[in-house]
Design an enzyme around this catalytic site. Sequence first.
Site, PDB file in Angstrom:
ATOM      1  CE  LYS A   1      -3.293   2.864   0.562  1.00  0.00           C
ATOM      2  NZ  LYS A   1      -3.928   3.379  -0.682  1.00  0.00           N
TER       3      LYS A   1
ATOM      4  CG  ASN B   1      -9.088   4.082  -5.650  1.00  0.00           C
ATOM      5  OD1 ASN B   1      -8.503   4.724  -4.962  1.00  0.00           O
ATOM      6  ND2 ASN B   1      -8.394   3.655  -6.703  1.00  0.00           N
ATOM      7  CB  SER B   2     -11.640   8.645  -3.952  1.00  0.00           C
ATOM      8  OG  SER B   2     -11.215   9.839  -3.244  1.00  0.00           O
ATOM      9  CB  VAL B   3      -7.967   4.899  -0.805  1.00  0.00           C
ATOM     10  CG1 VAL B   3      -7.226   4.849   0.545  1.00  0.00           C
ATOM     11  CG2 VAL B   3      -8.783   3.912  -1.278  1.00  0.00           C
TER      12      VAL B   3
ATOM     13  CG  LEU C   1      -1.677   8.136  -1.510  1.00  0.00           C
ATOM     14  CD1 LEU C   1      -0.538   9.071  -1.817  1.00  0.00           C
ATOM     15  CD2 LEU C   1      -0.798   6.557  -1.822  1.00  0.00           C
TER      16      LEU C   1
ATOM     17  CB  CYS D   1      -1.445   9.082  -6.006  1.00  0.00           C
ATOM     18  SG  CYS D   1      -2.635   8.893  -4.970  1.00  0.00           S
TER      19      CYS D   1
ATOM     20  CB  ILE E   1      -1.507   2.796 -16.535  1.00  0.00           C
ATOM     21  CG1 ILE E   1      -2.783   1.856 -16.567  1.00  0.00           C
ATOM     22  CG2 ILE E   1      -0.773   2.717 -17.855  1.00  0.00           C
ATOM     23  CD1 ILE E   1      -3.853   2.323 -17.414  1.00  0.00           C
TER      24      ILE E   1
ATOM     25  N   GLY F   1      -6.226  -3.527 -15.074  1.00  0.00           N
ATOM     26  CA  GLY F   1      -7.292  -4.524 -15.647  1.00  0.00           C
ATOM     27  C   GLY F   1      -7.110  -5.785 -15.580  1.00  0.00           C
TER      28      GLY F   1
END
Lengths: 256, 304
Positions: free
Chosen positions: B47, B71-73, B75, B131, B192, B245
């Site tokens: 991570k 996703n919009s974690v 970091l 990111c 990517i 993917g």
Amino acid sequence: MKDRLFCKVLENIEIASNIYKIEIEKVEMLQNIKAGQFLNIKCDDALLLRRPISISYVETDRIGLVIRKSGKGTVVLCNKRKGEMLDVLGPLGNGFTIDEKEQRVIVIGGGIGTAPLLELVKRLEGKDVTVLLGYKTEPYLVNEFEEYVRDVKVATEDGSFGHKGYVTELFIEAIKENSAEMVYACGPEIMLKEVQRICSKYEVKSQISIEERMACGVGACLVCTCKVKAEEKGVKYVRTCKDGPVFSGEEVIFHD
Amino acid sequence: MTKIDMCVDLNGFKMKNPVTVASGTFGFGREYAEYVDLNQIGAISVKGLTLEERQGNPTPRVVETPMGMINSVGLQNPGVEYFIKHELPYLSQFDTKIIANINGNTIEEYCKMAEILSKTSVDALELNISCPNVKSGGVAFGINPDMVYKVTKSVRENCGKYLIVKLSPNVSDIKEIGIAAENGGADCISLINTLIGMGIDIETQKPILARGSGGLSGPAVKPVAVRMVYEVTKVVNIPVIGMGGIMDYADAVEFFLAGADAISVGTANFINPKVTMDILKGIEGYMERKGYTCVKEFVGKLDF
């Protein structure tokens, strides 16, 4: 090692408008299920992500899921027919904690949030339990709860069944009449917030099961975080799927 | 029959097989260790780490899209020191390569992290300049070739480990970004990262993600990823780890044919925790069927 499990759909019936009770085969690997845990289900090849669905009840040979048909995933799930196979991961999450010492408990469910409380109530046998169920208009699972608990009260927002108004109003009454050592709750956020407020006011401990959008379901992807109170830094983010979905009511910080 | 050798050597970075897992999709390995024997994975990119702990973005952080997810974690991670003290010892017990994915707000932060991690047992660093979910740093470093060169060169000077640079697809010409990373001193390129995407709730008329947009991954991005791997491997002379993917072995083989030396599995882990093992077996089957004895024999073998 753990793996995906393939379980046969044994039954699927619409028990109320848009509410489906789906029973799936309890395959051998599905053991030691705690009330409040969930399955992460691959609904369809056309939908990429799994959908977290709480376990409503567990029987020797089957697991019951009670699902509200709402989004793309649940539409597909609710259309599953007897004999079809479901690809599930689970049981996942922490589940409710039951303390032998606590005798007087109140269980509050709102809408589809009543589903996971059924297995909980089964396991609270021998305790002094009050079950409070709230719905918009049409109740479901009431008979099932009544099989295990005598004191079941229902509220509907439009008054079509039981108390007219919110289940949290019944909760205040119940707590005033006979307070509890533990409150268990699952339902919409607005209800859980109110349960949290009431528990704090009457100084009652609670365990609440929350809902969040998930991806992996096992604690790796960090998309389903929930904000909780932390000793040092004030707040911290925990994983709804792995650290939850059940949290102590005092610690959860809801969205504004 | 000749025995199939799954080992790959990415210019000195040797892995027992070319199947790795992508940063952000595998945590620090703990959660998936219940499902997969981590010893069987070529490398684990952990991570994304930052110098200090990060709590990440508000929820909702995920939205499903046709054959993809955004996703919009942001970091969320416990910080590099915590990683070294509490996660690295756990991961080190497995016979797999550990790649530390690093993220900074400034070049200095990237360098500081590289310096710190170079003193540990991690096997490689992955410079995340791609990111899309953080306000400063991240993708800002990855979209301009001059910046890519500069940050790679600076980190290179502070890094005693094998250095992988992870590229953002959110650029107009991926080739010049790849070249910039190579010129900056990268040992390897991975690509990517996610494509920036957005989903809207038509009832509330608001974005579904709390932060508006996020990173799109999953099968939806695969064709873009394959094309970019193809373009980059044509113009650089360093190894490339391809990702984007990959759901099964056939997807993985596409990346090898396009020119990738190894592949990384991301979103697919969420759907099938054991998918890496299925992909590995599938690649072996493909090699057997085609008569290959090692992966190198079909890397970049695209007939075009």
